[in-house]
Design an enzyme around this catalytic site. Structure first.
Site, PDB file in Angstrom:
ATOM      1  N   CYS A 175      57.669 -15.994  17.944  1.00 17.69           N
ATOM      2  CA  CYS A 175      58.470 -17.008  18.653  1.00 17.69           C
ATOM      3  C   CYS A 175      59.214 -16.377  19.820  1.00 17.69           C
ATOM      4  CB  CYS A 175      59.453 -17.710  17.726  1.00 17.69           C
ATOM      5  SG  CYS A 175      58.680 -18.590  16.390  1.00 17.69           S
ATOM      6  N   GLN A 207      69.303 -11.940  13.486  1.00 11.83           N
ATOM      7  CA  GLN A 207      68.722 -10.672  13.034  1.00 11.83           C
ATOM      8  C   GLN A 207      69.776  -9.578  12.887  1.00 11.83           C
ATOM      9  OE1 GLN A 207      65.646 -10.220  12.029  1.00 11.83           O
ATOM     10  NE2 GLN A 207      64.711 -12.120  12.747  1.00 11.83           N
ATOM     11  N   ASP A 267      73.311 -15.071  19.301  1.00  9.71           N
ATOM     12  CA  ASP A 267      72.386 -15.400  18.218  1.00  9.71           C
ATOM     13  C   ASP A 267      72.332 -14.191  17.275  1.00  9.71           C
ATOM     14  OD1 ASP A 267      70.267 -15.815  16.524  1.00  9.71           O
ATOM     15  OD2 ASP A 267      68.798 -16.255  18.092  1.00  9.71           O
ATOM     16  N   HIS A 304      64.557 -15.445  21.057  1.00  6.54           N
ATOM     17  CA  HIS A 304      63.684 -16.250  20.205  1.00  6.54           C
ATOM     18  C   HIS A 304      63.582 -17.632  20.842  1.00  6.54           C
ATOM     19  CE1 HIS A 304      62.711 -18.664  16.593  1.00  6.54           C
ATOM     20  NE2 HIS A 304      62.339 -17.545  16.006  1.00  6.54           N
ATOM     21  N   LYS A 337      67.648 -15.451   6.233  1.00  6.43           N
ATOM     22  CA  LYS A 337      67.324 -14.063   6.596  1.00  6.43           C
ATOM     23  C   LYS A 337      68.302 -13.077   5.971  1.00  6.43           C
ATOM     24  CE  LYS A 337      65.483 -15.506  11.053  1.00  6.43           C
ATOM     25  NZ  LYS A 337      64.027 -15.424  11.016  1.00  6.43           N
TER      26      LYS A 337
HETATM   27  C1  PLP Z   1      66.640 -13.993  16.689  1.00  5.59           C
HETATM   28  C2  PLP Z   1      66.322 -15.275  15.997  1.00  5.59           C
HETATM   29  N1  PLP Z   1      66.888 -16.406  16.420  1.00  5.59           N
HETATM   30  C3  PLP Z   1      66.651 -17.578  15.807  1.00  5.59           C
HETATM   31  C4  PLP Z   1      65.805 -17.682  14.737  1.00  5.59           C
HETATM   32  C5  PLP Z   1      65.557 -19.032  14.135  1.00  5.59           C
HETATM   33  O1  PLP Z   1      66.001 -19.116  12.824  1.00  5.59           O
HETATM   34  P1  PLP Z   1      65.755 -20.455  12.023  1.00  5.59           P
HETATM   35  O2  PLP Z   1      64.300 -20.739  12.121  1.00  5.59           O
HETATM   36  O3  PLP Z   1      66.192 -20.159  10.641  1.00  5.59           O
HETATM   37  O4  PLP Z   1      66.563 -21.512  12.675  1.00  5.59           O
HETATM   38  C6  PLP Z   1      65.180 -16.528  14.262  1.00  5.59           C
HETATM   39  C7  PLP Z   1      64.246 -16.564  13.121  1.00  5.59           C
HETATM   40  O5  PLP Z   1      63.134 -16.976  13.126  1.00  5.59           O
HETATM   41  C8  PLP Z   1      65.448 -15.305  14.913  1.00  5.59           C
HETATM   42  O6  PLP Z   1      64.866 -14.182  14.489  1.00  5.59           O
END
Ligand code: PLP
Lengths: 410, 155
Positions: free
Chosen positions: A368, A207, A204, A127, A230
């Site tokens: 993203c 998910q 990370d 992401h 999430k």
């Molecule tokens: C794999 C992953 N990493 C990071 C994020 C970023 O999460 P947040 O926007 O809550 O910081 C997301 C969600 O959009 C994600 O799916």
């Protein structure tokens, strides 16, 4: 813990008030939990109760409410610690999101350990929030960001990964589960390989946390991050797990109240443990909500959740596969309940707009994850992401609505 | 469903399936680029400025949804052969369609612009319709005035 012997999805749906809503007069088919999940009554109540009955700032008052609020906030930290099986609450830092957690590590660990000519190893599955913070640090110190490629199924190329772990690699930052195509990375093995070269690893888990039980000690992760919204918690709360031995050495990320030991204009000494990284008034009630969300999923049990979601994933993959002109993007060996697809000649944005009229909520776009979209040579996809409250009817509604799109563009 | 039919009118489906003036033109004197960071869509707009400062030829390329492709296609038809100044004022006209409720009834607005009025019901999609126009505007901004010795942006 597990007081539900059979997994009853209808009962679970009853826990989420959003499903009483009609969307454009239709039943809500919510397949966008990968972007953000809906909230159960247990979380809504915890948030309301905290504001109504126990609210005050934490860590600074001797009065009743402040103590009560602190107990609940720190109780949520203990819930998270227990859930991740971290050794100590000092290893659990509350942030506002995954994004902030990664920025914290990139800056603080980066300042400590990444220098000119060094390498930061990511993957094609990341992401943007696990790419950009590293690029910013790399630019600042003169390091390079590298990305491990994947095969067309969406599986990480393991031999390439091992080759790319070099003497210069100072950290590996890799996703547990791909938000765009669902790939579940073999993170335990990836961590072991990095550790054999003394390279720390950040995972990370944004998910992964909604779909599976994660044990940071079993994985031996150095850093593990996720975002609350999430996993059925409020927005504005995220978690950074970091091994104590690393956190102790790392400099503070932000300065402010709560993170100090003693402040003078000449010199400030910092608090220790998680406090060093929690400057200012934290997201108190959001953290309490996160604690309630974790209790909620644990009550249902991840074995049941995973089994239910996997059956939805195969049903959705099978039913979408029966339609003409559908290309499923990402067929990794192990996948979380995320199905990304494109349709010949019909743009994801048009699909999203049309099926929304049938009450079907999906994410359309690049998720993203533009480097990953570039790899598949698509600007964007349609992504249906499932959570514990989805059922077969949701899959059927999705498939029906896709047929409607095909009809529309015929 | 009615909103959908209004959004995806016949003319829009037609232009999106068989876009006019698709492709890079040669020779090309000016180009402009539009990105929609939300969805990753991109449009590139190519112009050939004629002797008399008219847009002698216009072409576009890009990946996009039905709305943005149809909008680009209809736009190229509209501005081909017009003067730079006309093209610019059409751009402004197009934007007012979405910001000003009364604009829809203005008789001087071409039907190929009004065809996109349906996106008003879908606020997330307005950007799709305006993307190619922004690319055109970017291309026009790169045009230097002929009777002006100094470099000057715009027509
Ligand atoms: C794999 C992953 N990493 C990071 C994020 C970023 O999460 P947040 O926007 O809550 O910081 C997301 C969600 O959009 C994600 O799916």
């Amino acid at each position: 813990m597990n007081d539900m012997t059979v997994f009853d999805v209808e009962k679970i749906r009853g826990d989420f008030p959003i499903f009483e809503e009609k969307i454009h007069g239709k039943r809500l088919t919510f397949l966008d939990s990968g972007a953000s999940a809906q909230k159960p009554v247990a979380v809504l109540d915890a948030v309301q109760d905290a504001y109504r009955h126990t609210y005050a700032n934490v860590h600074r008052g001797v009065h009743y409410l402040s103590q009560k609020s602190t107990e609940l906030y720190e109780g949520a930290r203990e819930t998270v610690r227990d859930h991740l099986n971290a050794a100590s609450v000092d290893e659990i830092i509350f942030t506002k999101s995954t994004t902030e957690a990664i920025n914290l590590v990139a800056n603080s660990f980066g300042q400590m350990a990444i220098g000119e000519g060094d390498e930061i190893l990511l993957s094609y599955l990341e992401h943007h929030s696990n790419i950009v913070p590293w690029q910013l640090v790399a630019e600042r110190v003169g390091a390079t960001v590298k990305a491990v490629p994947i095969d067309t199924n969406g599986d990480l190329l393991r031999d390439r990964y091992e080759e790319m772990l070099t003497d210069r690699t100072k950290i590996v930052a890799i996703t547990h589960v791909s938000n765009a195509i669902g790939t579940v990375n073999p993170v335990k093995e990836l961590i072991a390989k990095a550790h054999s070269k003394d390279i720390p690893v950040l995972i990370d888990g944004s998910q992964a946390i909604p779909h599976m039980k994660v044990d940071v000690r079993d994985l031996d992760a150095d850093f593990y991050v996720f975002t609350g919204h999430k996993v059925f918690a409020p927005t504005g709360i995220g978690v950074l797990f970091g091994k104590a031995e690393l956190l102790e050495k790392m400099p503070p990320y932000q300065g402010g109240g709560d993170m100090i030991n003693r402040v003078t204009f000449e010199k400030t000494t910092f608090a220790t443990g998680h406090s060093k990284f929690e400057a200012g008034t934290p997201p108190i009630v959001q953290a309490i909500g996160l604690g309630a969300a974790i209790d909620y999923v644990n009550k249902i049990g991840f074995d049941q959740i995973a089994a239910h979601e996997q059956s939805l994933l195969s049903y959705a993959t099978q039913e979408l596969g029966k339609l003409n002109n559908i290309r499923i993007i990402g067929q990794a060996k192990q996948k979380a309940a995320i199905v990304s697809f494109t349709m010949d000649d019909i743009h994801p944005h048009d699909i999203g707009t049309i099926i929304d009229q049938a009450g079907v909520a999906v994410r359309v776009g690049h998720h993203c994850a533009q480097p990953l979209m570039d790899f598949y040579d698509v600007p964007s996809t349609v992504r249906a992401s499932f959570a514990l409250y989805n059922n077969k009817e949701d899959v059927d509604a999705l498939v029906e609505s896709i047929k409607m799109v095909q009809e529309f563009f015929r | 469903m009615e909103d959908l039919k209004d959004l995806y009118r016949e003319i829009i489906l037609d232009h999106s399936k068989s876009p006019r003036n698709f492709g890079k033109i040669s020779p090309c004197t000016h180009e402009g680029h539009g990105d929609n960071p939300l969805c990753g869509d991109e449009v590139s707009l190519y112009l050939r400025l004629g002797e008399d400062e008219t847009l002698a030829d216009v072409g576009f390329e890009g990946k996009g949804c039905a709305i943005s492709i149809a909008s680009a296609s209809m736009m190229t038809e509209l501005v081909k052969g017009t003067s730079c100044a006309d093209a610019k004022s059409r751009f402004q006209q197009f934007l007012t369609l979405f910001s000003d409720d009364s604009a829809q009834s203005h008789s001087d607005i071409d039907d190929r612009m009004k065809a996109l009025i349906g996106v008003k019901q879908f606020p997330m999609r307005v950007k799709c319709a305006t993307l190619p126009w922004h690319a055109l505007n970017a291309a026009l901004s790169g045009i230097k005035s002929k009777d002006d010795g100094e470099t000057k942006d715009g027509c």
